[in-house]
Motif scaffolding. Structure first.
Motif, PDB file in Angstrom:
ATOM      1  N   LEU A   1       0.798  -1.230   0.000  1.00  0.00           N
ATOM      2  CA  LEU A   1       0.000   0.000   0.000  1.00  0.00           C
ATOM      3  C   LEU A   1       0.830   1.280   0.000  1.00  0.00           C
ATOM      4  N   LEU A   2       2.083   1.225   0.523  1.00  0.00           N
ATOM      5  CA  LEU A   2       2.901   2.443   0.595  1.00  0.00           C
ATOM      6  C   LEU A   2       4.332   2.245   0.106  1.00  0.00           C
TER       7      LEU A   2
ATOM      8  N   SER B   1       2.037  10.447   8.454  1.00  0.00           N
ATOM      9  CA  SER B   1       1.737   9.056   8.107  1.00  0.00           C
ATOM     10  C   SER B   1       2.789   8.109   8.658  1.00  0.00           C
ATOM     11  N   ALA B   2       4.061   8.552   8.643  1.00  0.00           N
ATOM     12  CA  ALA B   2       5.129   7.712   9.194  1.00  0.00           C
ATOM     13  C   ALA B   2       5.073   7.688  10.722  1.00  0.00           C
ATOM     14  N   ARG B   3       4.803   8.838  11.308  1.00  0.00           N
ATOM     15  CA  ARG B   3       4.761   8.936  12.771  1.00  0.00           C
ATOM     16  C   ARG B   3       3.667   8.069  13.363  1.00  0.00           C
ATOM     17  N   GLU B   4       2.514   8.053  12.729  1.00  0.00           N
ATOM     18  CA  GLU B   4       1.381   7.299  13.249  1.00  0.00           C
ATOM     19  C   GLU B   4       1.309   5.885  12.695  1.00  0.00           C
ATOM     20  N   ASN B   5       2.202   5.566  11.750  1.00  0.00           N
ATOM     21  CA  ASN B   5       2.289   4.216  11.167  1.00  0.00           C
ATOM     22  C   ASN B   5       0.951   3.757  10.602  1.00  0.00           C
ATOM     23  N   VAL B   6       0.373   4.586   9.717  1.00  0.00           N
ATOM     24  CA  VAL B   6      -0.912   4.273   9.108  1.00  0.00           C
ATOM     25  C   VAL B   6      -0.741   4.092   7.600  1.00  0.00           C
ATOM     26  N   LEU B   7      -1.708   3.384   6.975  1.00  0.00           N
ATOM     27  CA  LEU B   7      -1.548   2.994   5.582  1.00  0.00           C
ATOM     28  C   LEU B   7      -2.582   3.589   4.640  1.00  0.00           C
TER      29      LEU B   7
ATOM     30  N   VAL C   1      -1.551   9.937  -1.595  1.00  0.00           N
ATOM     31  CA  VAL C   1      -0.835   8.758  -1.133  1.00  0.00           C
ATOM     32  C   VAL C   1       0.532   8.656  -1.796  1.00  0.00           C
ATOM     33  N   ARG C   2       0.682   9.259  -2.992  1.00  0.00           N
ATOM     34  CA  ARG C   2       1.990   9.293  -3.645  1.00  0.00           C
ATOM     35  C   ARG C   2       3.014  10.001  -2.762  1.00  0.00           C
TER      36      ARG C   2
ATOM     37  N   THR D   1      -9.392  -2.132   3.888  1.00  0.00           N
ATOM     38  CA  THR D   1      -8.625  -2.956   4.822  1.00  0.00           C
ATOM     39  C   THR D   1      -8.102  -2.210   6.044  1.00  0.00           C
ATOM     40  N   ASN D   2      -8.247  -0.887   6.073  1.00  0.00           N
ATOM     41  CA  ASN D   2      -7.707  -0.116   7.198  1.00  0.00           C
ATOM     42  C   ASN D   2      -8.711   0.799   7.881  1.00  0.00           C
TER      43      ASN D   2
END
Length: 470
Positions: A33-34, A98-104, A260-261, A352-353
């Motif tokens: 996804l990322l 997005s990286a800090r919260e570890n979300v997809l 998301v890119r 899925t998330n």
């Protein structure tokens, strides 16, 4: 026969690139996804441009310019300015969050920005993403079908089926990395195809001077910088018209499949390099698109005898050798696929998330099969829908911009909201946008503008209410 061979060779080229990306696949949901948030700046930029410059650009925007004339340039100016304004303070912070919260997923970023866990907001965001991006993806598949219908006389459904099958093949193989790799390749084909068609059109007309003279003869207003048909005349009407497109450009930050890119970028400090390549490519696309729309009106003057959204493939068929017509068609298909694959993967991420029942049980395999489900659903919408590409894209774009851009802007500027306020912001924006469109006011100002403004209102009202209680 040469058209079909050329077309199929380019499509095979894209599929091979997408499938080859699976060699770097780590077979994890995060990578699917990322792309492990490890994508180089130039790839992020070219992928974002290709995703943004969809079938709307190759089909809808060319048709819009064919009908409206040079005044369509305001759409480019407004859109780019709004997009540039947003990129100055949002994109980098989105990547960091997005990286800090570890979300997809995009909706998960909004629900967890400050370490919160707004489950209802995430669910609403997921529903908005799936609903409107699903229709948006269907519009891209529909765009490809229109081109095949014109060039080969095939049934409208065949292009959508071919596009969906290709997107599914390489997305299922490599996830968003496959989408990004093919986007980059597709962006080169798209810009070359558009440039070739415009150059050949001007050459046939007799050169640039003869081309301008021919444009002047179309109609008295065709080269007027002021759009015709404005509901409010004069500078006020023009100002509202341009402002609407500035809001539309700002609304890029509400498009999950584009944003998301930037979430996949290898380092948030590389945002400056991403921005350089992004706007260089983006503005080039827009200029070539407007030029091609103008050229089509000169060489295909029978404005009332065919669908203006089919101007590009019709023009290619008339002035280019068969092998190059295949290239043009491949460029158009590249445009539709580069957006459709991104939207399908964004919907996959939401399924899925963003849904409490699924999020804790979303295995890598389930994530991949969600892609199959979304692709089939988008294809079904494409096969049953009759709306124009331009109309479908504008509605979906406005809704996503109105629903997501205000909340993301508040977060990027350091603001905090309660879950109820965040939900009200999303709903207020979309409801206002739909009401504006239903009232027939979109010709005065593009509906994304009142939608985005309305989306901010619950936040400002909550701030005023808090101060009064203090």
């Amino acid at each position: 026969m040469a058209i079909i061979i050329s077309f199929l060779l380019f499509l095979l080229f894209f599929v091979v690139i997408g499938v080859l990306s699976s060699l770097k696949n780590k077979h994890t949901t995060d990578d699917y996804l990322l792309a492990g948030q490890n994508v180089k700046p130039w790839l992020v930029a070219l992928s974002a441009v290709a995703t943004n410059n969809s079938g709307y650009m190759f089909i809808g925007m060319i048709g819009y310019t064919y009908t409206m004339g040079i005044s369509s340039v305001w759409m480019m100016i407004g859109w780019v300015l709004g997009d540039l304004l947003a990129s100055g303070f949002i994109h980098k912070r989105l990547r960091i969050a997005s990286a800090r919260e570890n979300v997809l997923s995009f909706s998960s970023v909004l629900s967890n920005w400050h370490g919160t866990d707004f489950k209802w907001l995430r669910l609403l965001g997921g529903l908005i993403t799936i609903g409107f991006l699903g229709a948006y993806a269907a519009a891209q598949l529909n765009a490809g079908s229109k081109a095949l219908h014109v060039l080969f006389g095939w049934d409208y459904s065949l292009g959508a089926i071919i596009g969906a099958a290709m997107v599914l093949l390489y997305c299922f193989s490599g996830g968003i990395r496959a989408s990004i790799w093919t986007d980059a390749a597709q962006s080169f084909v798209m810009i070359f195809a558009m440039g070739l068609l415009l150059y050949k059109s001007v050459d046939i007309t007799g050169g640039f001077s003869a081309f301008v003279q021919a444009l002047n003869s179309v109609s008295p207003s065709f080269l007027s910088i002021v759009p015709s048909g404005l509901q409010i005349a004069g500078s006020i009407g023009l100002g509202l018209f341009i402002a609407g497109w500035v809001f539309a450009g700002f609304g890029v930050v509400g498009q999950p499949h584009i944003m998301v890119r930037f979430m996949t970028m290898d380092n948030p400090n590389n945002m400056g390099r991403v921005r350089f390549w992004y706007y260089l490519w983006y503005i080039s696309f827009y200029i070539l698109t407007i030029g091609t729309g103008l050229a089509a009106r000169v060489l295909l003057p029978e404005a009332s005898s065919f669908d203006a959204e089919l101007a590009m493939p019709t023009l290619a068929q008339q002035i280019l050798p068969e092998a190059l017509v295949g290239l043009i068609l491949a460029g158009l298909f590249a445009a539709t696929m580069s957006t459709a694959d991104s939207q399908i993967l964004s919907c996959t991420a939401s399924i899925t998330n963003d849904f409490p029942i699924i999020e804790n049980n979303a295995s890598y395999l389930l994530t991949k099969f969600s892609t199959v489900f979304v692709t089939v659903t988008a294809l079904a919408i494409a096969l049953s829908g009759n709306d124009s590409v331009f109309s479908l894209v504008m509605i979906a774009w406005s809704a996503l911009a109105s629903g997501f851009a205000p909340l993301l802007t508040v977060y990027a500027l350091g603001g905090k909201v309660s879950e109820k306020t965040g939900i009200l912001m999303m709903l207020s924006g979309i409801i206002a946008m739909l009401a504006w469109r239903q009232l027939g006011l979109s010709e005065t100002m593009y509906e994304a503008a009142p939608g985005i403004v309305a989306g901010f209102l619950p936040f400002f009202l909550s701030m005023i209410f808090k101060k009064r209680l203090a």
